[in-house]
Design a protein around this motif. Structure first.
Motif, PDB file in Angstrom:
ATOM      1  N   ALA A  34      -5.586  -1.727 -26.675  1.00 22.67           N
ATOM      2  CA  ALA A  34      -4.472  -3.201 -25.883  1.00 22.67           C
ATOM      3  C   ALA A  34      -4.741  -4.045 -26.797  1.00 22.67           C
ATOM      4  N   LEU A  35      -5.678  -4.663 -27.522  1.00 21.80           N
ATOM      5  CA  LEU A  35      -6.458  -6.036 -28.616  1.00 21.80           C
ATOM      6  C   LEU A  35      -5.605  -5.912 -28.921  1.00 21.80           C
ATOM      7  N   ALA A  36      -5.739  -4.604 -29.852  1.00 23.84           N
ATOM      8  CA  ALA A  36      -5.003  -4.447 -31.669  1.00 23.84           C
ATOM      9  C   ALA A  36      -3.627  -4.753 -31.625  1.00 23.84           C
ATOM     10  N   GLY A  37      -3.239  -4.188 -30.515  1.00 22.22           N
ATOM     11  CA  GLY A  37      -1.820  -4.352 -30.242  1.00 22.22           C
ATOM     12  C   GLY A  37      -1.126  -5.641 -29.995  1.00 22.22           C
ATOM     13  N   LEU A  50       0.648 -10.306 -32.477  1.00 22.25           N
ATOM     14  CA  LEU A  50       0.611 -11.641 -32.757  1.00 22.25           C
ATOM     15  C   LEU A  50       0.803 -12.292 -34.056  1.00 22.25           C
ATOM     16  N   LYS A  51       0.053 -11.156 -34.895  1.00 23.02           N
ATOM     17  CA  LYS A  51       0.967 -11.261 -36.399  1.00 23.02           C
ATOM     18  C   LYS A  51       2.321 -11.437 -36.533  1.00 23.02           C
ATOM     19  N   LEU A  96       7.246 -14.200 -37.775  1.00 20.01           N
ATOM     20  CA  LEU A  96       9.112 -14.277 -37.370  1.00 20.01           C
ATOM     21  C   LEU A  96       8.222 -16.220 -37.139  1.00 20.01           C
ATOM     22  N   LEU A  97       7.150 -16.901 -37.365  1.00 25.86           N
ATOM     23  CA  LEU A  97       7.518 -18.547 -36.789  1.00 25.86           C
ATOM     24  C   LEU A  97       7.315 -18.887 -38.643  1.00 25.86           C
TER      25      LEU A  97
END
Length: 379
Positions: free
Chosen positions: A299-302, A307-308, A313-314
């Motif tokens: 879940a953390l990797a996902g 986030l990446k 996108l940002l």
């Protein structure tokens, strides 16, 4: 001596004048008609001890929130400045079979606590004084037997005087049971007799030694009938044991030792089995925790990938915004330049307009002048 006077055998002198009793509801006197008939009171009277009973209903060696340690602390506070010769720890029928290894350690810790609170006192451990209730199945009896064995082993290792399997004294005999594990008056008498016999034997004057040189005291006939019955029975038991010494004593002792060894081996097997089950349970828990950890890591990797992606996108949005800002800056510059051109053109137009007005005015003045001149010639 009057005809109504009787001869009473004084109990053997104890190491101290007081006895502290700790235990469950049976030790507190449940099932007896009154506290005078409970086994702690009867045994204390027979042994010449000042009874200090701190037993509490529902207590046990490992009963959460109701252990014998609490009673010991209360007994120590109440016995401040009093010579305590005996500390009786009487429990076990309410303790759980689920972890007999911890049970054995709890008994050892409680005995050590008692020894620290009452230095020099003889610690007496009773293994489950009480009755077997109706409807108790064989499995429960067997499990409870292992609990009592754990108590006995801990007491023996600590050097305490241990009265083994006191549950068997009353057993499931309805004539000795009041209700549940509680004995009636007759059952309390049996327990008191057993305790007195064990203590006297521990004092170096066993019941199977011929009784001689007894001190006598002349008292009135109002003495406890129960105490006289106990003393009479003890003398009879001493005579029987003395008569049977050449043929039966050694065999009984050997049988008792073999039985104790068998129970100890059985207890060790139970402890090993419980530890294996505990280890299996812990391994299963560890596997579940590892699976949860892996799931959390996935879940953390996902979340990290998300986030990446959001950061990319940002970043793109920031670039687009910078381009828009740059375009807006260029447009503003163009507008400023166009405004300046318009202002310059407006100034030029104003100049031209002013010049035209002056020229037109001058032309009109000349025309009017000529017209006036022409009018003059016509006259």
């Amino acid at each position: 001596m009057n005809d109504t006077d009787t001869v009473t055998v004084m109990p053997l002198a104890a190491a101290g004048s007081a006895a502290v009793w700790c235990g469950d509801q049976t030790a507190a006197g449940e099932g007896a008609s009154d506290t005078a008939h409970r086994y702690s009171t009867l045994a204390s009277g027979a042994l010449g001890l000042d009874e200090r009973n701190h037993a509490v209903s529902g207590a046990g060696w490992m009963v959460e929130g109701n252990t014998l340690d609490v009673q010991l602390d209360a007994g120590a506070d109440a016995a401040s400045g009093v010579a305590v010769g005996y500390v009786f720890l009487m429990a076990g029928l309410l303790d759980s079979f689920s972890n007999v290894a911890s049970m054995q350690q709890a008994v050892a810790d409680t005995i050590a606590h008692a020894a620290a609170l009452f230095p020099g006192a003889r610690i007496v451990v009773g293994c489950g004084p009480g009755c077997i209730p109706d409807g108790t199945d064989d499995t429960t009896v067997s499990d409870q037997s292992h609990v009592l064995t754990a108590i006995r082993l801990a007491a023996d290792q600590a050097g305490a005087l241990c009265i083994t399997d006191m549950r068997a004294i009353c057993g499931n005999d309805p004539s000795l049971r009041a209700d549940g594990i509680s004995p009636n008056d007759a059952g309390h008498v049996r327990l008191a007799q057993t305790i007195e016999a064990a203590v006297r034997e521990d004092q170096g004057e066993p019941l199977d030694t011929p009784v001689t040189d007894l001190k006598r005291k002349y008292t009135s006939g109002g003495n406890s009938w129960t105490a006289r019955q106990i003393q009479t029975r003890n003398r009879r038991e001493a005579e029987k044991r003395e008569a049977n010494r050449p043929t039966g004593t050694e065999l009984n002792q050997l049988t008792s030792k073999l039985d104790a060894l068998t129970r100890a081996q059985g207890l060790q097997q139970v402890i090993l089995q419980q530890q294996q089950e505990l280890l299996k349970s812990q391994q299963g828990m560890l596997e579940r925790q590892q699976q949860q950890l892996e799931s959390q890591q996935d879940a953390l990797a996902g979340q990290q990938e998300m986030l990446k992606s959001q950061q990319e996108l940002l970043k793109g949005q920031q670039s687009s915004l910078e381009q828009v800002v740059a375009q807006q800056g260029s447009t503003v510059s163009s507008l400023q330049s166009l405004t300046q051109q318009l202002q310059s053109q407006q100034a030029t137009l104003d100049t031209i307009q002013n010049q035209l007005l002056v020229t037109v005015g001058e032309n009109f003045r000349r025309i009017f002048h000529r017209l006036n001149a022409l009018d003059g010639l016509g006259e």
